[in-house]
Motif scaffolding. Structure first.
Motif, PDB file in Angstrom:
ATOM      1  N   LYS A  52       0.846  -1.189   0.000  1.00  0.00           N
ATOM      2  CA  LYS A  52       0.000   0.000   0.000  1.00  0.00           C
ATOM      3  C   LYS A  52       0.886   1.246   0.000  1.00  0.00           C
ATOM      4  CE  LYS A  52      -3.770  -2.310   2.447  1.00  0.00           C
ATOM      5  NZ  LYS A  52      -4.557  -2.387   3.709  1.00  0.00           N
ATOM      6  N   ASP A  53       0.588   2.177  -0.890  1.00  0.00           N
ATOM      7  CA  ASP A  53       1.320   3.445  -1.000  1.00  0.00           C
ATOM      8  C   ASP A  53       2.765   3.260  -1.460  1.00  0.00           C
ATOM      9  OD1 ASP A  53      -0.937   4.880  -0.044  1.00  0.00           O
ATOM     10  OD2 ASP A  53      -0.365   4.410   2.009  1.00  0.00           O
ATOM     11  N   ILE A  77       5.745 -10.047 -10.925  1.00  0.00           N
ATOM     12  CA  ILE A  77       5.553  -8.944 -11.879  1.00  0.00           C
ATOM     13  C   ILE A  77       4.169  -9.026 -12.515  1.00  0.00           C
ATOM     14  CG2 ILE A  77       6.298  -8.085 -14.137  1.00  0.00           C
ATOM     15  CD1 ILE A  77       9.195  -8.706 -13.225  1.00  0.00           C
ATOM     16  N   LYS A  78       3.765 -10.206 -12.913  1.00  0.00           N
ATOM     17  CA  LYS A  78       2.437 -10.363 -13.521  1.00  0.00           C
ATOM     18  C   LYS A  78       1.336  -9.942 -12.546  1.00  0.00           C
ATOM     19  CE  LYS A  78       4.001 -14.143 -16.503  1.00  0.00           C
ATOM     20  NZ  LYS A  78       3.951 -15.610 -16.769  1.00  0.00           N
ATOM     21  N   TYR A  79       1.503 -10.310 -11.282  1.00  0.00           N
ATOM     22  CA  TYR A  79       0.503  -9.912 -10.297  1.00  0.00           C
ATOM     23  C   TYR A  79       0.500  -8.403 -10.093  1.00  0.00           C
ATOM     24  CZ  TYR A  79      -2.418  -9.668  -6.198  1.00  0.00           C
ATOM     25  OH  TYR A  79      -3.447  -9.351  -5.342  1.00  0.00           O
ATOM     26  N   LEU A  80       1.670  -7.799  -9.994  1.00  0.00           N
ATOM     27  CA  LEU A  80       1.767  -6.357  -9.768  1.00  0.00           C
ATOM     28  C   LEU A  80       1.209  -5.565 -10.939  1.00  0.00           C
ATOM     29  CD1 LEU A  80       5.330  -6.103  -8.154  1.00  0.00           C
ATOM     30  CD2 LEU A  80       3.115  -6.146  -7.010  1.00  0.00           C
ATOM     31  N   VAL A  81       1.441  -6.047 -12.138  1.00  0.00           N
ATOM     32  CA  VAL A  81       0.915  -5.379 -13.327  1.00  0.00           C
ATOM     33  C   VAL A  81      -0.600  -5.529 -13.406  1.00  0.00           C
ATOM     34  CG1 VAL A  81       0.845  -5.483 -15.861  1.00  0.00           C
ATOM     35  CG2 VAL A  81       3.051  -5.524 -14.671  1.00  0.00           C
ATOM     36  N   ASN A  82      -1.083  -6.735 -13.203  1.00  0.00           N
ATOM     37  CA  ASN A  82      -2.521  -6.997 -13.346  1.00  0.00           C
ATOM     38  C   ASN A  82      -3.363  -6.387 -12.236  1.00  0.00           C
ATOM     39  OD1 ASN A  82      -2.766  -8.474 -15.755  1.00  0.00           O
ATOM     40  ND2 ASN A  82      -2.107 -10.362 -14.760  1.00  0.00           N
ATOM     41  N   ASN A  83      -2.814  -6.308 -11.038  1.00  0.00           N
ATOM     42  CA  ASN A  83      -3.640  -5.959  -9.880  1.00  0.00           C
ATOM     43  C   ASN A  83      -3.271  -4.657  -9.178  1.00  0.00           C
ATOM     44  OD1 ASN A  83      -5.323  -8.613  -9.442  1.00  0.00           O
ATOM     45  ND2 ASN A  83      -3.222  -9.281  -9.812  1.00  0.00           N
ATOM     46  N   LEU A  84      -2.028  -4.210  -9.302  1.00  0.00           N
ATOM     47  CA  LEU A  84      -1.597  -3.030  -8.543  1.00  0.00           C
ATOM     48  C   LEU A  84      -1.105  -1.890  -9.430  1.00  0.00           C
ATOM     49  CD1 LEU A  84       0.191  -4.729  -5.500  1.00  0.00           C
ATOM     50  CD2 LEU A  84      -2.173  -3.949  -5.699  1.00  0.00           C
ATOM     51  N   ASN A  85      -1.367  -1.982 -10.732  1.00  0.00           N
ATOM     52  CA  ASN A  85      -1.141  -0.870 -11.660  1.00  0.00           C
ATOM     53  C   ASN A  85       0.328  -0.464 -11.793  1.00  0.00           C
ATOM     54  OD1 ASN A  85      -2.346   0.927 -13.534  1.00  0.00           O
ATOM     55  ND2 ASN A  85      -2.172   2.606 -12.086  1.00  0.00           N
ATOM     56  N   PHE A  86       1.240  -1.403 -11.713  1.00  0.00           N
ATOM     57  CA  PHE A  86       2.650  -1.110 -11.987  1.00  0.00           C
ATOM     58  C   PHE A  86       2.848  -1.082 -13.503  1.00  0.00           C
ATOM     59  CE2 PHE A  86       3.028  -2.004  -7.577  1.00  0.00           C
ATOM     60  CZ  PHE A  86       4.190  -1.369  -7.154  1.00  0.00           C
ATOM     61  N   GLU A 217       9.385   5.903   2.448  1.00  0.00           N
ATOM     62  CA  GLU A 217       8.565   4.706   2.651  1.00  0.00           C
ATOM     63  C   GLU A 217       7.934   4.179   1.363  1.00  0.00           C
ATOM     64  OE1 GLU A 217       8.522   3.112   5.519  1.00  0.00           O
ATOM     65  OE2 GLU A 217       9.901   4.651   6.249  1.00  0.00           O
ATOM     66  N   LYS A 218       8.148   4.855   0.253  1.00  0.00           N
ATOM     67  CA  LYS A 218       7.560   4.409  -1.014  1.00  0.00           C
ATOM     68  C   LYS A 218       8.416   3.362  -1.725  1.00  0.00           C
ATOM     69  CE  LYS A 218       4.800   8.537  -1.963  1.00  0.00           C
ATOM     70  NZ  LYS A 218       3.525   7.793  -1.845  1.00  0.00           N
ATOM     71  N   TYR A 219       9.607   3.086  -1.197  1.00  0.00           N
ATOM     72  CA  TYR A 219      10.480   2.048  -1.759  1.00  0.00           C
ATOM     73  C   TYR A 219      10.415   0.800  -0.887  1.00  0.00           C
ATOM     74  CZ  TYR A 219      14.798  -0.431  -3.015  1.00  0.00           C
ATOM     75  OH  TYR A 219      15.721  -1.389  -3.387  1.00  0.00           O
TER      76      TYR A 219
END
Length: 311
Positions: A52-53, A77-86, A217-219
């Motif tokens: 989060k954040d 990576i696939k999860y982060l792209v599909n679900n968390l807008n990376f 805290e964003k890293y």
């Protein structure tokens, strides 16, 4: 019975309760993972609670030439792209080489097999399959801003300047990812958040230390570790596989492969993180690190194998 006895009994109950709560928190910090099915991306759904954040996620590796690290990172990576807008995947790679890979994933016809085969330890079937997945993902996006881009934050001009390289890579990355959420693929030694792990004994900060100071805290950094198996190195210009086994304890002896985060349960003791160089320098060594300080989480694979090169 006197008052002292009751006070003593109460203290014992409090201690037992605290230990039980700590044990529960400890257990909840671990998530078993399986790496036999690369399509099982949703097993990483728990990661949303940790990110989060977060704008920049570092995915490390104890070795550049390990198959299981590549598989786990690809699923993440696939999860982060599909679900968390990376939307950015940044590689520890010469930025000019990364441009060829980006041309491929945004719709070009670049020959990425040749590009990867000519780029040392990134000669990997697992990495090629990830880039093909990104290309397919992008083909379904109507707007360019919704597509995932590949960038490189390294540069051949940095290599002769080892004492400056990490700061140069950090500056390069931050310039290229000012707004969109970014995934960073690099060796553990570059992504370490604090200055407590100086693998070169040169008092030079790691790239991750610069990122942490800039992004605060964003890293979020996930280190990758192992204790036995095999890996690839570059030797005389070619890939060569070596086997190894290290005398080190896992953080969870009952699980072979797991993720552990230090958000709810912080382990403050020193942990020996495996360090494997890009070229053969004898058996792998360990570097002492502080859990929850040098990295926010750890993915541990008990037995690893060398990455599969592209034929």
């Amino acid at each position: 019975m006197n008052l002292g006895y009751y006070i003593f009994a109460l203290l014992i109950l409090i201690i037992i309760d605290v230990k039980a709560q700590n044990s529960k928190s400890y257990d909840n910090s671990f998530h078993e993972i399986e790496l036999t099915d690369g399509a099982n991306v949703d097993q990483f759904s728990f990661i949303s609670n940790y990110l989060k954040d977060i704008s920049h996620v570092g995915l490390g590796e104890a070795s550049h030439g390990t198959q299981e690290f590549y598989i786990a990172k690809s699923m993440l990576i696939k999860y982060l792209v599909n679900n968390l807008n990376f939307k950015i995947i940044a590689f520890e790679m010469d930025e000019h080489v990364a441009k060829d890979l980006n041309n491929f994933v945004i719709g070009g016809v670049a020959d990425i097999s040749t590009t990867l085969k000519n780029y040392g330890l990134y000669n990997s079937i697992e990495l090629k399959e990830l880039l093909e997945w990104v290309k397919t993902y992008n083909s379904k996006q109507i707007q360019d801003k919704s597509k995932v881009n590949i960038i490189g934050f390294d540069n051949k001009e940095f290599w002769p300047r080892p004492f400056e390289r990490d700061s140069l890579m950090a500056d390069n990355l931050l310039q290229k990812s000012p707004k969109q959420k970014c995934i960073i693929w690099a060796h553990n030694s570059h992504l370490i958040k604090s200055n407590t792990w100086d693998v070169t004994n040169s008092n030079v900060k790691a790239m991750g230390n610069y990122l942490s100071n800039n992004l605060n805290e964003k890293y979020y950094f996930i280190a990758f570790d192992t204790k036995k198996g095999s890996f690839n190195v570059i030797e005389d210009g070619d890939l060569k596989e070596y086997g190894f086994e290290m005398n080190k304890k896992s953080l969870h002896e009952e699980l072979d492969n797991f993720f552990v985060g230090f958000k709810n349960y912080s382990l403050t003791n020193i942990y020996d993180l495996t360090h494997i160089n890009s070229n053969w320098q004898g058996p792998p060594q360990t570097a002492p690190s502080k859990l929850g300080v040098d990295f926010d989480a750890l993915i541990f694979v008990n037995k690893t194998s060398a990455a599969k090169p592209i034929e």
